[in-house]
Scaffold this active site. Structure first.
Site, PDB file in Angstrom:
ATOM      1  N   HIS A 130       0.858  -1.182   0.000  1.00  0.00           N
ATOM      2  CA  HIS A 130       0.000   0.000   0.000  1.00  0.00           C
ATOM      3  C   HIS A 130       0.896   1.234   0.000  1.00  0.00           C
ATOM      4  O   HIS A 130       2.128   1.125  -0.111  1.00  0.00           O
ATOM      5  CB  HIS A 130      -0.949  -0.039   1.201  1.00  0.00           C
ATOM      6  CG  HIS A 130      -0.262  -0.298   2.516  1.00  0.00           C
ATOM      7  ND1 HIS A 130       0.684   0.544   3.049  1.00  0.00           N
ATOM      8  CD2 HIS A 130      -0.368  -1.338   3.395  1.00  0.00           C
ATOM      9  CE1 HIS A 130       1.099   0.078   4.211  1.00  0.00           C
ATOM     10  NE2 HIS A 130       0.505  -1.085   4.446  1.00  0.00           N
ATOM     11  N   HIS A 176       4.072   1.279   2.188  1.00  0.00           N
ATOM     12  CA  HIS A 176       5.224   0.599   1.583  1.00  0.00           C
ATOM     13  C   HIS A 176       5.820   1.457   0.461  1.00  0.00           C
ATOM     14  O   HIS A 176       7.036   1.539   0.307  1.00  0.00           O
ATOM     15  CB  HIS A 176       4.810  -0.751   0.986  1.00  0.00           C
ATOM     16  CG  HIS A 176       4.241  -1.727   1.975  1.00  0.00           C
ATOM     17  ND1 HIS A 176       2.918  -2.091   1.972  1.00  0.00           N
ATOM     18  CD2 HIS A 176       4.815  -2.424   2.980  1.00  0.00           C
ATOM     19  CE1 HIS A 176       2.696  -2.979   2.931  1.00  0.00           C
ATOM     20  NE2 HIS A 176       3.823  -3.203   3.568  1.00  0.00           N
ATOM     21  N   GLY A 215       9.248   1.168   8.476  1.00  0.00           N
ATOM     22  CA  GLY A 215       8.260   2.158   8.877  1.00  0.00           C
ATOM     23  C   GLY A 215       8.206   2.315  10.396  1.00  0.00           C
ATOM     24  O   GLY A 215       8.282   1.325  11.121  1.00  0.00           O
ATOM     25  N   GLN A 216       8.031   3.543  10.839  1.00  0.00           N
ATOM     26  CA  GLN A 216       7.811   3.812  12.268  1.00  0.00           C
ATOM     27  C   GLN A 216       6.517   3.152  12.742  1.00  0.00           C
ATOM     28  O   GLN A 216       6.311   2.938  13.929  1.00  0.00           O
ATOM     29  CB  GLN A 216       7.747   5.320  12.503  1.00  0.00           C
ATOM     30  CG  GLN A 216       7.625   5.696  13.970  1.00  0.00           C
ATOM     31  CD  GLN A 216       7.083   7.092  14.153  1.00  0.00           C
ATOM     32  OE1 GLN A 216       7.602   8.037  13.566  1.00  0.00           O
ATOM     33  NE2 GLN A 216       6.018   7.230  14.942  1.00  0.00           N
ATOM     34  N   GLN A 267       9.306  -3.122  16.396  1.00  0.00           N
ATOM     35  CA  GLN A 267      10.147  -3.877  15.454  1.00  0.00           C
ATOM     36  C   GLN A 267      11.444  -3.114  15.169  1.00  0.00           C
ATOM     37  O   GLN A 267      12.532  -3.698  15.120  1.00  0.00           O
ATOM     38  CB  GLN A 267       9.363  -4.102  14.164  1.00  0.00           C
ATOM     39  CG  GLN A 267      10.160  -4.561  12.968  1.00  0.00           C
ATOM     40  CD  GLN A 267       9.252  -4.910  11.803  1.00  0.00           C
ATOM     41  OE1 GLN A 267       8.576  -5.921  11.837  1.00  0.00           O
ATOM     42  NE2 GLN A 267       9.204  -4.087  10.780  1.00  0.00           N
ATOM     43  N   VAL A 305       2.362   6.419   7.273  1.00  0.00           N
ATOM     44  CA  VAL A 305       1.440   6.951   6.262  1.00  0.00           C
ATOM     45  C   VAL A 305       0.017   6.587   6.701  1.00  0.00           C
ATOM     46  O   VAL A 305      -0.244   5.438   7.090  1.00  0.00           O
ATOM     47  CB  VAL A 305       1.750   6.377   4.865  1.00  0.00           C
ATOM     48  CG1 VAL A 305       0.725   6.860   3.843  1.00  0.00           C
ATOM     49  CG2 VAL A 305       3.157   6.770   4.447  1.00  0.00           C
ATOM     50  N   SER A 311      -2.391  -0.243   6.727  1.00  0.00           N
ATOM     51  CA  SER A 311      -1.903  -1.569   7.103  1.00  0.00           C
ATOM     52  C   SER A 311      -2.467  -2.569   6.115  1.00  0.00           C
ATOM     53  O   SER A 311      -3.615  -2.428   5.676  1.00  0.00           O
ATOM     54  CB  SER A 311      -2.391  -1.920   8.510  1.00  0.00           C
ATOM     55  OG  SER A 311      -2.268  -3.318   8.735  1.00  0.00           O
TER      56      SER A 311
HETATM   57  P1  AMP Z   1       4.809  -5.293   6.404  1.00  0.00           P
HETATM   58  O1  AMP Z   1       4.605  -5.621   4.974  1.00  0.00           O
HETATM   59  O2  AMP Z   1       3.560  -5.071   7.172  1.00  0.00           O
HETATM   60  O3  AMP Z   1       5.770  -6.245   7.082  1.00  0.00           O
HETATM   61  O4  AMP Z   1       5.544  -3.894   6.417  1.00  0.00           O
HETATM   62  C1  AMP Z   1       6.729  -3.693   5.701  1.00  0.00           C
HETATM   63  C2  AMP Z   1       7.309  -2.364   6.087  1.00  0.00           C
HETATM   64  O5  AMP Z   1       6.384  -1.335   5.774  1.00  0.00           O
HETATM   65  C3  AMP Z   1       7.587  -2.256   7.600  1.00  0.00           C
HETATM   66  O6  AMP Z   1       8.812  -1.591   7.794  1.00  0.00           O
HETATM   67  C4  AMP Z   1       6.433  -1.435   8.079  1.00  0.00           C
HETATM   68  O7  AMP Z   1       6.722  -0.685   9.244  1.00  0.00           O
HETATM   69  C5  AMP Z   1       6.194  -0.515   6.890  1.00  0.00           C
HETATM   70  N1  AMP Z   1       4.839   0.022   6.945  1.00  0.00           N
HETATM   71  C6  AMP Z   1       3.680  -0.670   7.116  1.00  0.00           C
HETATM   72  N2  AMP Z   1       2.635   0.173   7.188  1.00  0.00           N
HETATM   73  C7  AMP Z   1       3.135   1.428   7.083  1.00  0.00           C
HETATM   74  C8  AMP Z   1       2.560   2.740   7.100  1.00  0.00           C
HETATM   75  N3  AMP Z   1       1.249   2.938   7.258  1.00  0.00           N
HETATM   76  N4  AMP Z   1       3.394   3.791   6.958  1.00  0.00           N
HETATM   77  C9  AMP Z   1       4.734   3.610   6.811  1.00  0.00           C
HETATM   78  N5  AMP Z   1       5.332   2.404   6.780  1.00  0.00           N
HETATM   79  C10 AMP Z   1       4.546   1.332   6.923  1.00  0.00           C
END
Ligand code: AMP
Length: 281
Positions: free
Chosen positions: A34, A37, A148-149, A154, A177, A186
């Site tokens: 999304h 990412h 991402g924060q 993590q 974001v 998410s």
């Molecule tokens: P994931 O695919 O959920 O494992 O996330 C992959 C990366 O994207 C991780 O570093 C997350 O923290 C980041 N991420 C997920 N959602 C968001 C968001 N809304 N804003 C910024 N980064 C994100």
């Protein structure tokens, strides 16, 4: 944009490009990409143009036995299109067998930190995260890795791992974001019904409320947490997992909010577990 499935191909791409062109950036993800990412990929592309690898891997070891591994959203074609338009040069999409060869018995455990926040309610989660990120770092040998924060705990675990293992990858943390109404993006938001989508706003609303209380001078952790609990109490359909004010590097609770303190919440709406946070000023 290249799509590769094996560690050998990823490593070869990375080594060749680093020698001929410059630093390599990696964006680890579980796919179902999304705009959150995409923001990481764009930040990576501006730091290492033409040298961004993104991994798409739903990592089984970070899911508990009763969690959503099997039904986690998967959208590989759309992910590749977004990766390409966001500046990725390579997608690494390994099989489970590629990253966990039959009989795999090696894990990375960041002690202490892994049992805080999400690690407390999801035993083994951060062991799975640290293990897969270590594998990705060893495979891609990135100079920079973008996270991402949104997943603030993590980040704390991975910073500790990078320090302890003396890895040469620098972690870059990007802002959360959000949807226009505040909901943090998410991959799990697709699970929410229309009603749940509305209830889920309790998390971002609480985060904003705490930010405004701190801006108005409130520093007491117990007062801030009590105020946060009030907002959740007003939305009983949302079940709180944790509401915490912690030091972002140790994840241990603080009594007083100071600049850099992490305010983090996790809660379930229906069957969907959501998280949100802010780094206080
Ligand atoms: P994931 O695919 O959920 O494992 O996330 C992959 C990366 O994207 C991780 O570093 C997350 O923290 C980041 N991420 C997920 N959602 C968001 C968001 N809304 N804003 C910024 N980064 C994100």
């Amino acid at each position: 944009m290249k799509i590769v499935r094996t560690v050998v191909e990823l490593r070869e791409w990375s080594r060749t490009l680093r020698t001929t062109a410059g630093p390599i950036a990696l964006v680890p993800t579980m796919g179902a990409l999304h705009a959150g990412h995409a923001s990481l990929m764009r930040a990576a592309a501006s730091a290492a143009p033409g040298r961004v690898a993104i991994s798409i891997f739903v990592n089984p070891t970070q899911f508990g036995p009763n969690e959503d591994f099997a039904r986690y959203p998967r959208s590989f074609e759309a992910d590749c299109a977004l990766a390409e338009s966001s500046g990725a040069g390579l997608v690494f999409a390994p099989s489970v067998e590629e990253l966990y060869p039959n009989g795999a018995a090696t894990f990375v455990e960041v002690e202490g930190l892994s049992n805080r926040l999400d690690g407390l309610s999801r035993p083994g989660h951060f062991r799975g995260v640290a293990t897969v990120v270590a594998k990705l770092f060893i495979a891609a040998e990135p100079d920079l890795a973008f996270f991402g924060q949104k997943d603030a705990a993590q980040v704390a675990v991975l910073r500790r791992m990078v320090c302890d293992l003396r890895l040469s990858t620098r972690l870059v943390v990007c802002p959360i974001v959000r949807e226009p109404d505040g909901l943090a993006l998410s991959s799990r938001n697709v699970y929410l019904s229309a009603d749940e989508r509305g209830q889920a706003l309790t998390l971002s609303r609480t985060v904003r409320h705490i930010e405004s209380l701190v801006a108005a001078g409130q520093r007491s952790a117990s007062v801030l947490i009590r105020e946060a609990r009030k907002l959740f109490a007003a939305e009983p359909a949302v079940r709180v997992d944790y509401i915490e004010l912690v030091d972002w590097s140790t994840l241990l609770p603080v009594d007083t909010a100071t600049p850099g303190t992490l305010f983090a919440v996790a809660a379930s709406v229906g069957n969907t577990r959501l998280i949100d946070n802010t780094i206080l000023r």
